[in-house]
Write a protein that holds these residues in place. Structure first.
Motif, mmCIF file in Angstrom:
data_model
loop_
_atom_site.group_PDB
_atom_site.id
_atom_site.type_symbol
_atom_site.label_atom_id
_atom_site.label_comp_id
_atom_site.label_asym_id
_atom_site.label_seq_id
_atom_site.Cartn_x
_atom_site.Cartn_y
_atom_site.Cartn_z
ATOM 1 N N SER A 343 0.845 -1.193 0.000
ATOM 2 C CA SER A 343 0.000 0.000 0.000
ATOM 3 C C SER A 343 0.883 1.247 0.000
ATOM 4 C CB SER A 343 -0.910 0.015 1.226
ATOM 5 O OG SER A 343 -1.839 -1.045 1.188
ATOM 6 N N SER A 344 0.313 2.352 -0.433
ATOM 7 C CA SER A 344 1.022 3.629 -0.393
ATOM 8 C C SER A 344 0.001 4.726 -0.142
ATOM 9 C CB SER A 344 1.796 3.879 -1.690
ATOM 10 O OG SER A 344 0.932 3.852 -2.810
ATOM 11 N N ALA A 345 0.494 5.917 0.171
ATOM 12 C CA ALA A 345 -0.412 7.026 0.485
ATOM 13 C C ALA A 345 0.249 8.359 0.165
ATOM 14 C CB ALA A 345 -0.822 6.993 1.950
ATOM 15 N N GLN A 346 -0.598 9.324 -0.135
ATOM 16 C CA GLN A 346 -0.186 10.722 -0.237
ATOM 17 C C GLN A 346 -0.926 11.503 0.850
ATOM 18 O OE1 GLN A 346 -0.089 14.144 -3.618
ATOM 19 N NE2 GLN A 346 -2.087 13.366 -3.095
ATOM 20 N N TYR A 347 -0.227 12.431 1.504
ATOM 21 C CA TYR A 347 -0.824 13.256 2.551
ATOM 22 C C TYR A 347 -0.653 14.726 2.193
ATOM 23 C CZ TYR A 347 -0.041 8.873 5.105
ATOM 24 O OH TYR A 347 -0.009 7.557 5.486
ATOM 25 N N VAL A 348 -1.753 15.479 2.252
ATOM 26 C CA VAL A 348 -1.703 16.937 2.076
ATOM 27 C C VAL A 348 -2.539 17.567 3.193
ATOM 28 C CG1 VAL A 348 -1.147 17.095 -0.384
ATOM 29 C CG2 VAL A 348 -3.505 16.673 0.295
ATOM 30 N N PRO A 349 -2.083 17.455 4.452
ATOM 31 C CA PRO A 349 -2.883 17.948 5.583
ATOM 32 C C PRO A 349 -3.225 19.419 5.428
ATOM 33 C CG PRO A 349 -0.586 17.605 6.223
ATOM 34 C CD PRO A 349 -0.754 16.991 4.872
ATOM 35 N N GLN A 350 -4.471 19.767 5.799
ATOM 36 C CA GLN A 350 -5.003 21.102 5.589
ATOM 37 C C GLN A 350 -5.086 21.902 6.893
ATOM 38 O OE1 GLN A 350 -6.074 22.507 2.529
ATOM 39 N NE2 GLN A 350 -5.038 20.724 1.648
ATOM 40 N N SER A 351 -4.921 23.204 6.762
ATOM 41 C CA SER A 351 -5.120 24.102 7.900
ATOM 42 C C SER A 351 -6.620 24.246 8.185
ATOM 43 C CB SER A 351 -4.537 25.474 7.579
ATOM 44 O OG SER A 351 -5.310 26.106 6.562
ATOM 45 N N PRO A 352 -6.990 24.804 9.345
ATOM 46 C CA PRO A 352 -8.409 25.064 9.605
ATOM 47 C C PRO A 352 -8.985 26.061 8.582
ATOM 48 C CG PRO A 352 -7.106 25.257 11.616
ATOM 49 C CD PRO A 352 -6.134 25.171 10.489
ATOM 50 N N ALA A 353 -10.294 26.018 8.421
ATOM 51 C CA ALA A 353 -10.970 26.931 7.488
ATOM 52 C C ALA A 353 -11.272 28.261 8.174
ATOM 53 C CB ALA A 353 -12.251 26.284 6.975
ATOM 54 N N ARG A 354 -10.245 28.887 8.691
ATOM 55 C CA ARG A 354 -10.365 30.203 9.328
ATOM 56 C C ARG A 354 -8.964 30.816 9.378
ATOM 57 N NH1 ARG A 354 -10.608 26.273 13.238
ATOM 58 N NH2 ARG A 354 -9.115 26.444 14.970
ATOM 59 N N ASP A 355 -8.883 32.096 9.632
ATOM 60 C CA ASP A 355 -7.599 32.776 9.664
ATOM 61 C C ASP A 355 -6.864 32.438 10.957
ATOM 62 O OD1 ASP A 355 -8.070 33.919 7.224
ATOM 63 O OD2 ASP A 355 -8.948 35.744 8.066
ATOM 64 N N VAL A 356 -5.733 31.755 10.819
ATOM 65 C CA VAL A 356 -4.923 31.359 11.970
ATOM 66 C C VAL A 356 -3.449 31.575 11.631
ATOM 67 C CG1 VAL A 356 -6.569 29.624 12.805
ATOM 68 C CG2 VAL A 356 -4.778 28.966 11.170
ATOM 69 N N THR A 357 -2.632 31.573 12.688
ATOM 70 C CA THR A 357 -1.183 31.589 12.537
ATOM 71 C C THR A 357 -0.641 30.277 13.079
ATOM 72 O OG1 THR A 357 -1.040 33.990 12.748
ATOM 73 C CG2 THR A 357 0.962 32.736 13.215
ATOM 74 N N LEU A 358 0.277 29.658 12.345
ATOM 75 C CA LEU A 358 0.863 28.399 12.785
ATOM 76 C C LEU A 358 1.764 28.632 13.988
ATOM 77 C CD1 LEU A 358 1.583 26.866 9.323
ATOM 78 C CD2 LEU A 358 0.442 25.642 11.163
ATOM 79 N N ALA A 359 1.541 27.864 15.057
ATOM 80 C CA ALA A 359 2.363 27.966 16.262
ATOM 81 C C ALA A 359 3.417 26.871 16.305
ATOM 82 C CB ALA A 359 1.480 27.886 17.502
ATOM 83 N N GLN A 360 3.050 25.661 15.862
ATOM 84 C CA GLN A 360 3.969 24.519 15.887
ATOM 85 C C GLN A 360 3.924 23.804 14.551
ATOM 86 O OE1 GLN A 360 3.872 21.470 19.213
ATOM 87 N NE2 GLN A 360 3.128 20.189 17.543
ATOM 88 N N VAL A 361 5.100 23.517 13.993
ATOM 89 C CA VAL A 361 5.213 22.829 12.712
ATOM 90 C C VAL A 361 6.331 21.791 12.833
ATOM 91 C CG1 VAL A 361 5.793 23.078 10.269
ATOM 92 C CG2 VAL A 361 4.436 24.842 11.406
ATOM 93 N N PRO A 362 6.105 20.538 12.457
ATOM 94 C CA PRO A 362 7.194 19.560 12.505
ATOM 95 C C PRO A 362 8.244 19.881 11.447
ATOM 96 C CG PRO A 362 5.276 18.623 11.410
ATOM 97 C CD PRO A 362 4.847 19.960 11.941
ATOM 98 N N THR A 363 9.443 19.400 11.621
ATOM 99 C CA THR A 363 10.489 19.583 10.616
ATOM 100 C C THR A 363 10.364 18.484 9.566
ATOM 101 O OG1 THR A 363 12.116 18.177 11.728
ATOM 102 C CG2 THR A 363 12.024 20.511 12.396
ATOM 103 N N VAL A 364 10.983 18.718 8.415
ATOM 104 C CA VAL A 364 11.005 17.690 7.374
ATOM 105 C C VAL A 364 11.687 16.430 7.898
ATOM 106 C CG1 VAL A 364 12.002 17.079 5.130
ATOM 107 C CG2 VAL A 364 10.873 19.291 5.439
ATOM 108 N N GLY A 365 12.749 16.612 8.679
ATOM 109 C CA GLY A 365 13.438 15.459 9.251
ATOM 110 C C GLY A 365 12.553 14.640 10.165
ATOM 111 N N GLU A 366 11.727 15.306 10.954
ATOM 112 C CA GLU A 366 10.800 14.593 11.837
ATOM 113 C C GLU A 366 9.772 13.804 11.039
ATOM 114 O OE1 GLU A 366 10.893 17.588 15.723
ATOM 115 O OE2 GLU A 366 9.451 17.928 14.097
ATOM 116 N N LEU A 367 9.297 14.374 9.942
ATOM 117 C CA LEU A 367 8.323 13.667 9.108
ATOM 118 C C LEU A 367 8.968 12.479 8.408
ATOM 119 C CD1 LEU A 367 6.477 16.738 7.555
ATOM 120 C CD2 LEU A 367 5.680 15.271 9.411
ATOM 121 N N LEU A 368 10.196 12.640 7.913
ATOM 122 C CA LEU A 368 10.878 11.549 7.231
ATOM 123 C C LEU A 368 11.246 10.419 8.188
ATOM 124 C CD1 LEU A 368 13.241 13.554 4.849
ATOM 125 C CD2 LEU A 368 11.311 12.118 4.166
#
Length: 428
Positions: A343-368
């Protein structure tokens, strides 16, 4: 750059969106002499980087965009004499097939071109062929919208007739202010460079999905990825989907589908009917299908790849769809698919449908670092404000490709990406 002397010539139209060049150009240049035509952004630094990236694999020219991309493609092709024209992006579908038709190369039927870019024309073509479609009405003004609501009924969906990536697409329910909705939809659509600038919307009866999967983490709709050559349809696989984020923004997909065989058969039959009704003759096809109590129902048909399909076909079946599509574009036979490997998958996680500022974001290394993740890309960083109003592409926080022996691990990763362990926000 590989020696491409004596290879068949292929013009590739590079449009916005994935997949990255590294996923398709190495394969294309193994078997074809490729020249990429692309659209400059006007940012000299970005355009220089784009030319450099493409130049690692083949010759390229910044000829798309402007007033008449089709004319630019034809002028170049009449001098260079390709055996085929190919493009993956939804925004270059019309130019790809119109140019191929003009030059006598493999393409879709002329009558299919308008329906592939117009949701209204597509519904008309499907209904004419007896394919069940939801009620719909053309909307060119606020007064049209009021009349369409009375004709189609509620709940409904308002969407641009020529739109991509869920831009300017909205639920219409009893409590919606139609004047405010129309002003918002038209202003956002006309401001988006992916649109054609024309205020032409369609109001459609909302298809009500029914859960066909045992696991509630799947959405009640799927897509079918198909390869069509000389009118003969070969279905590659059915793709399961993660639930949508409001309003109608995709979070990704799992490949191939986990549905039972009899369900798959009914979906493939529905997709075949739609493809034939559209006059698609030589193309990859991405057909979106709602799973309803009355059976599968067509959401839309696209003469292009679905998101992540190049990568997922290679990971799940070890199938080279890039070469297969180039063979279709140049009139050559395609290789058959083998059995499913994983099996395989693609992920394109979405932000909320409202005006927000990102407080926490994982690094590319953490995702890999997650088991099975083979590719990861971030589009926003902490402190950024996601542009969610632009639909799926604007609200997309990241893009990941992953693989696993079973879909369960892939679903768990989707849960993580949707949780506050991955992304957190503060309200604006």
């Amino acid at each position: 750059m590989a020696n491409q002397e004596n290879l068949p010539r292929l013009v590739f139209l590079d449009g916005p969106g994935p997949p990255p060049a590294k996923w398709y150009l190495p394969k294309l240049t193994e078997n074809f002499e490729v020249h990429v035509l692309w659209s400059p952004t006007g940012d000299d630094a970005k355009d220089a980087l784009r030319a450099q990236e493409l130049g690692r694999f083949c010759d390229n020219s910044p000829l798309l965009g402007g007033d008449n991309s089709l004319r630019a493609v034809l002028e170049f092709s009449r001098k260079w004499h390709p055996e085929g024209i190919l493009g993956f992006s939804e925004l270059v579908v019309t130019e790809t097939h119109a140019a191929a038709l003009e030059l006598g190369l493999p393409a879709n039927l002329p009558e299919s071109l308008r329906a592939l870019r117009s949701k209204e024309e597509q519904r008309i073509a499907l209904a004419r062929a007896g394919v069940p479609v939801p009620g719909f009405a053309s909307v060119l003004s606020l007064s049209d919208l009021v009349e369409a609501v009375a004709e189609v009924g509620l709940p409904a969906v308002l969407k641009p007739s020529a739109g991509v990536g869920s831009m300017a697409t909205y639920h219409v329910t009893e409590d919606v202010d139609l004047t405010r909705l129309w002003d918002m939809a038209t202003s956002r659509y006309t401001a988006d460079p992916r649109g054609n600038g024309l205020v032409h919307f369609v109001l459609e009866e909302m298809l009500i999905g029914e859960r066909w999967h045992d696991d509630p983490r799947y959405a009640p709709y799927v897509s079918v990825e198909s390869l069509v050559q000389n009118g003969s349809v070969t279905h590659c696989a059915v793709t399961d989907k993660f639930p949508l984020s409001e309003p109608f923004r995709e979070n990704g997909n799992v490949f191939p589908s986990n549905l039972p065989g009899h369900r798959i058969e009914s979906i493939l039959e529905c997709a075949t009917q739609a493809i034939c009704a559209m006059g698609i003759m030589n193309s990859m096809v991405h057909t979106e299908v709602m799973l309803t109590a009355a059976g599968p129902r067509i959401i839309e048909v696209n003469s292009r790849l679905g998101g992540g399909v190049i990568e997922m076909l290679r990971l799940s079946f070890d199938y080279d769809i890039v070469t297969a599509m180039a063979n279709v574009a140049t009139g050559r036979p395609t290789a058959p698919m083998g059995p499913r490997l994983r099996s395989s998958a693609q992920y394109v996680p979405q932000s909320p449908a409202r005006d927000v500022t990102l407080a926490q974001v994982p690094t590319v290394g953490e995702l890999l670092a997650f088991d099975g993740v083979v590719e990861a890309e971030l589009f926003y960083q902490a402190g950024d404000r996601p542009d969610w109003v632009r639909g799926t592409s604007g609200g997309k926080l990241a893009r990941l490709i992953a693989t696993s022996e079973s879909p369960e691990q892939l679903l768990d990763l989707a849960d993580f990406l949707a949780s506050d362990k991955a992304f957190t926000y503060v309200p604006d």
